[in-house]
Design a protein around this motif. Structure first.
Motif, PDB file in Angstrom:
ATOM      1  N   ASP A 134     129.561  72.588  49.563  1.00 39.92           N
ATOM      2  CA  ASP A 134     130.607  71.695  49.052  1.00 39.92           C
ATOM      3  C   ASP A 134     131.974  72.128  49.550  1.00 39.92           C
ATOM      4  N   ALA A 144     132.389  71.045  53.098  1.00 40.81           N
ATOM      5  CA  ALA A 144     132.653  69.606  53.196  1.00 40.81           C
ATOM      6  C   ALA A 144     134.124  69.315  52.950  1.00 40.81           C
ATOM      7  N   VAL A 145     134.696  69.937  51.937  1.00 40.89           N
ATOM      8  CA  VAL A 145     136.113  69.740  51.633  1.00 40.89           C
ATOM      9  C   VAL A 145     136.981  70.308  52.755  1.00 40.89           C
ATOM     10  N   THR A 153     125.010  69.231  50.961  1.00 41.68           N
ATOM     11  CA  THR A 153     126.154  69.190  50.067  1.00 41.68           C
ATOM     12  C   THR A 153     126.082  68.008  49.108  1.00 41.68           C
ATOM     13  N   THR A 154     126.658  68.185  47.928  1.00 39.54           N
ATOM     14  CA  THR A 154     126.740  67.068  46.995  1.00 39.54           C
ATOM     15  C   THR A 154     127.932  66.175  47.328  1.00 39.54           C
ATOM     16  N   ARG A 155     128.806  66.656  48.185  1.00 44.28           N
ATOM     17  CA  ARG A 155     129.979  65.877  48.621  1.00 44.28           C
ATOM     18  C   ARG A 155     129.729  65.293  50.005  1.00 44.28           C
ATOM     19  N   ARG A 156     128.664  64.550  50.112  1.00 46.08           N
ATOM     20  CA  ARG A 156     128.242  63.990  51.396  1.00 46.08           C
ATOM     21  C   ARG A 156     129.306  63.079  52.007  1.00 46.08           C
ATOM     22  N   ARG A 182     132.537  63.198  51.638  1.00 45.41           N
ATOM     23  CA  ARG A 182     133.647  63.996  52.139  1.00 45.41           C
ATOM     24  C   ARG A 182     133.268  64.681  53.452  1.00 45.41           C
TER      25      ARG A 182
END
Length: 88
Positions: A17, A20-21, A54-57, A59
């Motif tokens: 995550d 990703a950010v 990642t759970t922030r796909r 992003r």
């Protein structure tokens, strides 16, 4: 061993995550400065984050897109200026 496996999975997911950010931020920043360096870094971080699940796909995909856009902007401006680098 069961106590460490979920903790390890949470840590790996949190790292993904974060990547990703970071790819999103570096891709966005790369549109303005240092796109030769920040674009490939954003692409790499986004690819690794997606690969790790990642759970922030969204992003991560946005970071990947911005990283590619960084390189396209660099190539376009280099062609216009006929130089290896560009500046405002």
């Amino acid at each position: 061993m069961q106590l460490t496996a979920p903790a390890t999975r949470r840590t790996a997911l949190r790292d993904a995550d974060g990547m990703a950010v970071a790819s999103f931020i570096l891709g966005l920043l790369g549109l303005l400065v240092l796109n030769l360096f920040l674009g490939p870094i954003a692409i790499t971080l986004a690819a690794v984050a997606l690969w790790r699940g990642t759970t922030r796909r969204g992003r991560a995909l946005l970071g990947l897109t911005l990283g590619i856009a960084d390189l396209i902007v660099l190539i376009t401006l280099m062609q216009v200026d006929h130089t290896v680098s560009w500046s405002f």
